[in-house]
Scaffold this motif. Structure first.
Motif: not given
Length: 126
Positions: A32-36, A99-101, A110-113
């Motif tokens: 997964y892509a992970v964000g803080w 979603n790795l596009a 935020p909306g990408k997660f």
């Protein structure tokens, strides 16, 4: 359903450091892509730093560059925060997506997660 849990927050004096951890249950977070993300009182949630799988590309927003570093170790993603300032206080939340596009920079909103942790409080005060 991917479940995320943050840890490592708390109270720190200005200039201090904290390391936040984001752990996933059951799933291999490395896929997964992970964000803080951070949300300060009265402000919108903002993306601070993200990391994408495969080559672990990272992105850090300008305002914390040089102080915050994101990294991944197996099934945990870390946010190392140094030289903390009172303005860094807020609720810190990790999130993940398959979603790795997008580039690591473009995905860091935020909306990408899709999956979110509960959030953890960081207070910077003397």
């Amino acid at each position: 359903q991917l479940q995320l849990a943050e840890s490592g927050g708390g109270l720190v004096q200005p200039g201090g450091s904290l390391r936040l951890s984001c752990a996933a249950s059951e799933f291999i977070l490395g896929y997964y892509a992970v964000g803080w993300f951070r949300q300060a009182p009265g402000k919108e949630r903002e993306g601070l730093s993200c990391i994408t799988p495969a080559d672990d590309s990272t992105y850090v927003i300008e305002s914390v560059k040089g102080r915050f570093t994101v990294s991944r170790d197996k099934n945990t993603v870390f946010l190392q925060m140094n030289s903390l300032e009172p303005e860094d206080a807020g609720t810190y939340t990790c999130a993940a997506t398959r979603n790795l596009a997008f580039t690591v920079r473009d995905i860091c909103t935020p909306g990408k997660f899709d999956y979110w942790g509960q959030g953890i409080q960081v207070t910077v005060s003397s």
